[in-house]
Design an enzyme around this catalytic site. Structure first.
Site, PDB file in Angstrom:
ATOM      1  N   SER A  50       0.826  -1.209   0.000  1.00 15.65           N
ATOM      2  CA  SER A  50       0.000   0.000   0.000  1.00 15.65           C
ATOM      3  C   SER A  50       0.858   1.256   0.000  1.00 15.65           C
ATOM      4  O   SER A  50       0.346   2.350  -0.225  1.00 15.65           O
ATOM      5  CB  SER A  50      -0.940   0.026   1.216  1.00 15.65           C
ATOM      6  N   LYS A 118       3.728 -11.500   3.530  1.00 16.78           N
ATOM      7  CA  LYS A 118       2.277 -11.590   3.342  1.00 16.78           C
ATOM      8  C   LYS A 118       1.985 -11.733   1.856  1.00 16.78           C
ATOM      9  O   LYS A 118       2.601 -11.046   1.036  1.00 16.78           O
ATOM     10  CB  LYS A 118       1.555 -10.350   3.884  1.00 16.78           C
ATOM     11  N   GLU A 120      -1.356 -12.287  -1.049  1.00 17.02           N
ATOM     12  CA  GLU A 120      -2.790 -12.262  -1.308  1.00 17.02           C
ATOM     13  C   GLU A 120      -3.170 -13.414  -2.221  1.00 17.02           C
ATOM     14  O   GLU A 120      -2.445 -13.744  -3.157  1.00 17.02           O
ATOM     15  CB  GLU A 120      -3.187 -10.942  -1.972  1.00 17.02           C
ATOM     16  N   GLU A 187      -9.717  -8.807   4.976  1.00 20.09           N
ATOM     17  CA  GLU A 187      -9.965  -7.404   4.603  1.00 20.09           C
ATOM     18  C   GLU A 187     -11.302  -7.238   3.907  1.00 20.09           C
ATOM     19  O   GLU A 187     -11.650  -7.994   2.994  1.00 20.09           O
ATOM     20  CB  GLU A 187      -8.858  -6.881   3.685  1.00 20.09           C
TER      21      GLU A 187
END
Length: 275
Positions: A50, A118, A120, A187
């Site tokens: 991000s 991490k 996704e 999320e």
């Protein structure tokens, strides 16, 4: 040889052991000054991709590279002593094959100094999680609203709002847990679903726009500090208005320069006594 006492950094096993014992507090960090200020307060710092949007004003997270993530991660690690630092695997760095994922994840641990990564993805990426974990790389899974999937999801929209979608996300979370992930970020999913996943999994769930029932929470630091502009995400809360403080400091500085009240001789080097 002198011996210096040093606070021990939170480890991945300690985060896992927090399940059912206490809530995990996590925030994002991209640069050393912010990471240093956050370090003592939180259990985990996520060097998120991000930073593409927050730090580089990009429209999404897709342009980050492994090299960029490693550089940001290294800065955060050097600036901290307490929080467990996890680095995001950027888009395109792990989807091709488990071997590709290992090579890039190893860079984030060796060059970036992170304690884990991490990634996704749903059930299709569970084999990659297993491949990494079996080779010594802790993995934090991320399901639900996945920013790297912005093009297939049609934007940043809440997920798991239908029975079929909720079942798929539950299966995604279970697959990563079974593959050895030490935790899973939930999320932007429906609150009942996040609560159900948290109860079903033996590993911690870290919520962002999910549920108070999650084992921990994470937010983008700039959102809680008022540094992300006027718009605050529904799932975030502004805990301070650091933006206003910074703006005022800049105004005061500029005014002092223009009025010639800064700098003074006390801010200079080699000043003669007669001055």
């Amino acid at each position: 040889m002198s011996v210096h006492s040093q606070a021990k950094r939170v480890t991945v096993p300690q985060l896992v052991a927090a399940k059912g014992e206490r809530k995990i507090a996590a925030l994002t960090a991209y640069i050393a000054p912010i990471a240093r200020l956050l370090d003592e307060a939180v259990d985990m710092l996520l060097v998120g991709d991000s930073t593409a949007m927050v730090g580089y004003a990009m429209p999404d997270t897709l342009s980050m590279t492994v090299e960029m993530m490693a550089a940001h991660s290294a800065a955060v690690v050097r600036a901290t002593r307490h929080a467990c630092v996890i680095a995001d695997m950027p888009f395109g760095s792990y989807q091709q094959s488990p071997a590709q994922a290992f090579a890039n994840a190893a860079t984030l641990l060796s060059a970036g100094g992170a304690s884990g990564v991490k990634l996704e993805g749903g059930q299709a990426l569970a084999d990659t999680t297993l491949f990494l974990v079996e080779r010594g790389i802790p993995v934090l899974a991320h399901v639900g609203l996945m920013p790297q999937y912005v093009n297939t999801m049609g934007g940043f929209k809440a997920q798991g709002m239908t029975e079929a979608a909720a079942r798929r996300i539950m299966d995604d979370a279970r697959a990563h847990a079974q593959a050895g992930a030490f935790g899973v970020v939930l999320e932007g999913i429906s609150e009942p679903l996040a609560r159900e996943i948290t109860a079903a999994l033996p590993i911690p769930t870290i919520g962002i726009g999910a549920s108070p029932a999650c084992d921990g929470q994470i937010l983008v630091t700039e959102d809680i500090l008022g540094l992300s502009g006027e718009r605050i995400p529904k799932f975030a809360r502004r805990f301070a208005d650091a933006g206003q403080v910074i703006q005022q400091a800049a105004r005061d500085y500029a005014q002092s320069v223009r009025e010639e009240t800064f700098p003074t001789l006390t801010h200079c080097f080699g000043v003669r006594s007669e001055q």
